[in-house]
Design an enzyme around this catalytic site. Structure first.
Site, short mmCIF file in Angstrom:
data_model
loop_
_atom_site.label_atom_id
_atom_site.label_comp_id
_atom_site.label_asym_id
_atom_site.label_seq_id
_atom_site.Cartn_x
_atom_site.Cartn_y
_atom_site.Cartn_z
N GLU A 164 0.75 -1.03 -0.01
CA GLU A 164 -0.05 0.02 0.56
C GLU A 164 0.88 1.30 -0.07
O GLU A 164 1.26 2.38 0.87
CB GLU A 164 -1.31 0.01 1.28
CG GLU A 164 -1.69 -1.11 1.26
CD GLU A 164 -3.69 -1.00 1.86
OE1 GLU A 164 -3.72 -1.92 1.98
OE2 GLU A 164 -2.49 -0.21 3.02
N GLU A 349 -4.92 -8.82 0.95
CA GLU A 349 -6.05 -8.79 2.13
C GLU A 349 -7.40 -8.19 1.62
O GLU A 349 -7.43 -7.57 0.74
CB GLU A 349 -5.56 -7.49 2.95
CG GLU A 349 -4.75 -6.93 2.76
CD GLU A 349 -3.84 -6.00 3.68
OE1 GLU A 349 -4.22 -5.38 4.08
OE2 GLU A 349 -2.25 -5.66 3.60
#
Length: 425
Positions: A164, A349
């Site tokens: 991220e 995720e």
């Protein structure tokens, strides 16, 4: 009964600072999350990662849990300051030993390791030199990557450069909510650019050192829907998709340029001659990892800096206050295929925080989490039917853990952790 393809990987995911505890044990250096969480006011309830899930001491038990629940893959991250306490230079053998034990134990149990090289715990000594805002970080990251590839690449074949990067750059350097806690739009966009440069250098080192492995990168994604059919609302949703989601980084990686609406907004904040780096950034990757939790409705807002604001909807929410929009995971998967057509995709995720409680029988009845996961997995299956080359799905998270600025107040684990006793339930 919906069948997933042969060889589809079902896994669980964690991150070093969120679960390990013992951040300074055995010669490790400080990370920016260590210093940030120890600064009053940064994390809810003054929580820190000093103990977390004590995975540093309980890793064996935790791998047994992974085996017991039937997961075939485990995505975890390496703590940079455990390996290189100063960020570069001297390697800490005890840090390597810790991760070697984890890797070997996973392989003994036929669990495929996926290693995230960077999941936010930058060595503090590098932050003192400017951290991600310093152009030299691309070389520091390449050096760190090389140490990992040379020590673990014989056994680990799936690698992720960055987790991220948008969160690293924007939440850490513009919103100031994550470490290092800065609020500077120029620093934030220089960080975006340096993250891409670091990623590219790491991929280059990987190609030289790990002969038969695969390397990719992981992005956070929200599903952005316009509040109306009006052109300015549609444009607001497009901007949020380009800026918040995978295009901010995949456009440079695949096409050698930032997305058009991002450039319109942020050209002045990027390094002056950023174009000179684009050829190096445009490196082939083997897979794209997508994280997905929630959807958002957005509208044009002339009073906001980015001309966008969120519209709250009457939808079920998780304990994070995030709207539950399962079809968003389908549209994100379909979108990445249509826009960039990567060779392989993983959901790295997906999961939810709820207010979990231990019942009198000593169990946690988390039907809401089961419902959340089932609804999203159905949409994942749908994406595969529509030709998305999806190879695996990782639940966030194996354990309840240190949820960054939220501390221990939010529980994402499919296994409950009683922090008083460290009992896994």
């Amino acid at each position: 009964m919906k069948k997933f393809p042969e060889g589809f990987l079902w896994g669980v995911a964690t991150a070093s600072y969120q679960i390990e505890g013992s951040p300074l044990a055995d010669g490790a250096g400080m990370s920016i999350w260590h210093t940030f969480s120890h600064t009053p006011g940064n994390v809810k309830n003054g929580d820190t990662g000093d103990v977390a899930c004590d995975h540093y001491n309980r890793w064996k038990e935790d791998i047994e849990i992974i085996e017991k629940i039937g997961a075939k893959a485990y995505r975890f991250s390496i703590s940079w300051p455990r390996i290189l306490p100063e960020g570069t230079g001297k390697v800490n053998q005890k840090g390597l030993d810790f991760y070697n034990r984890i890797i070997d134990t996973l392989l003994e149990k036929n669990i495929t390791p996926f290693i995230t090289i960077y999941h936010w715990d930058l060595p503090f000594s590098l932050q003192l030199k400017g951290g991600w805002a310093n152009r030299d970080i691309a070389d520091w990251f390449a050096e760190y990557s090389r140490v990992l590839f040379e020590n673990f690449g014989d056994r680990v074949k799936h690698w992720i450069t960055l987790n991220e990067p948008w969160v690293v750059a924007i939440v850490g350097h513009l919103y100031g909510v994550h470490a290092p806690g800065m609020k500077d739009i120029y620093v934030a966009f220089h960080t975006v650019h340096n993250l891409l440069r670091a990623h590219a250098k790491s991929v280059k080192v990987f190609r030289e050192t790990v002969k038969d492995g695969k390397i990719g990168i992981v992005f956070n994604n929200g599903y952005f829907e316009p509040a109306s059919e009006r052109e300015e609302d549609i444009r607001a949703a497009r901007f949020m998709h380009q800026f918040n989601n995978y295009p901010l980084f995949l456009n440079p990686i695949y096409r050698g340029e930032y997305p058009d609406l991002v450039l319109e907004f942020a050209r002045e904040y990027l390094p002056r001659n950023y174009e000179d780096d684009m050829e190096e950034i445009k490196q082939e990757i083997d897979f794209v990892g997508l994280n997905y939790y929630s959807g958002h409705m957005v509208k044009y807002d002339p009073n906001s800096p980015a001309r966008v604001s969120f519209v709250e909807r009457n939808l079920p929410k998780t304990a994070m206050g995030w709207e539950i929009v399962p079809e968003g995971i389908y549209w994100i998967l379909k979108g990445v295929k249509e826009e960039y057509n990567p060779q392989e995709v993983y959901i790295t995720e997906n999961g939810a925080a709820f207010d979990d409680v231990v019942s009198e029988g000593g169990k946690v009845h988390d039907q809401n989490r089961i419902d959340y996961l089932r609804a999203h997995i159905e949409q994942v299956w749908r994406a595969i039917q529509d030709g998305v080359p999806l190879k695996g799905y990782f639940v966030w998270s194996l354990l309840d853990n240190f949820e960054w600025a939220e501390g221990y107040s939010k529980r994402f684990g499919i296994v409950y952790v009683d922090y008083n006793t460290q009992k896994r339930i």
